[in-house]
Design a protein around this motif. Structure first.
Motif, PDB file in Angstrom:
ATOM      1  N   TYR A   1       1.043   4.269  -2.774  1.00 42.15           N
ATOM      2  CA  TYR A   1       0.899   5.694  -2.446  1.00 42.15           C
ATOM      3  C   TYR A   1       2.080   6.492  -3.001  1.00 42.15           C
ATOM      4  CZ  TYR A   1      -2.598   4.242   1.078  1.00 42.15           C
ATOM      5  OH  TYR A   1      -3.686   3.716   1.732  1.00 42.15           O
TER       6      TYR A   1
ATOM      7  N   THR B   1      -4.110   6.934  -3.696  1.00 42.18           N
ATOM      8  CA  THR B   1      -3.870   7.952  -2.685  1.00 42.18           C
ATOM      9  C   THR B   1      -4.695   7.607  -1.454  1.00 42.18           C
ATOM     10  OG1 THR B   1      -3.787  10.331  -2.283  1.00 42.18           O
ATOM     11  CG2 THR B   1      -5.644   9.533  -3.537  1.00 42.18           C
ATOM     12  N   PRO B   2      -4.132   7.783  -0.288  1.00 39.38           N
ATOM     13  CA  PRO B   2      -4.883   7.441   0.917  1.00 39.38           C
ATOM     14  C   PRO B   2      -5.986   8.464   1.179  1.00 39.38           C
ATOM     15  CG  PRO B   2      -2.801   8.460   1.515  1.00 39.38           C
ATOM     16  CD  PRO B   2      -2.787   8.285   0.022  1.00 39.38           C
TER      17      PRO B   2
ATOM     18  N   ARG C   1       0.832  -1.214   0.000  1.00 40.04           N
ATOM     19  CA  ARG C   1       0.000   0.000   0.000  1.00 40.04           C
ATOM     20  C   ARG C   1       0.859   1.253   0.000  1.00 40.04           C
ATOM     21  NH1 ARG C   1      -4.798  -0.291   4.199  1.00 40.04           N
ATOM     22  NH2 ARG C   1      -4.868   1.929   3.721  1.00 40.04           N
TER      23      ARG C   1
END
Length: 111
Positions: free
Chosen positions: A45, A51-52, A41
């Motif tokens: 990113y 994108t978080p 993850r």
């Protein structure tokens, strides 16, 4: 515009992580991502593939000891100002703000 935002976010995340000497996996775990997917993850990113959400970005910023806003500022100088001001005490922040206001006021005065 969206891809530019992702590139800024990804770049700032990578720079901040490396400045703290953390691996992608370690940062992800410290931010609350499950161990089995933390590295993947964080890699997504940093590459701008995903994108978080704001909550996760805030958790990552907390681990990195930087303001969440740092990830979203396109202007490099402004991003650095925000990052440095984050480390100041409330009193110091107030002094910086007062100084900035005097700069703004002096630039508005006719010569």
């Amino acid at each position: 515009m969206q891809s530019n935002y992702l590139n800024v976010f990804a770049m700032r995340l990578r720079l901040a992580r490396k400045a703290k000497n953390l691996s992608q996996e370690r940062l992800g775990i410290l931010a609350g991502i499950d161990e089995s997917s933390a590295s993947a993850r964080m890699n997504q990113y940093e590459k701008g593939k995903h994108t978080p959400d704001f909550l996760m970005a805030s958790q990552i910023a907390k681990v990195l000891d930087i303001p969440t806003a740092y990830f979203y500022i396109e202007d490099d100088l402004l991003a650095e100002i925000i990052k440095q001001s984050y480390l100041l005490s409330s009193e110091q922040k107030a002094q910086v703000l007062d100084y900035m206001k005097t700069l703004e006021e002096s630039s508005l005065r006719p010569l």
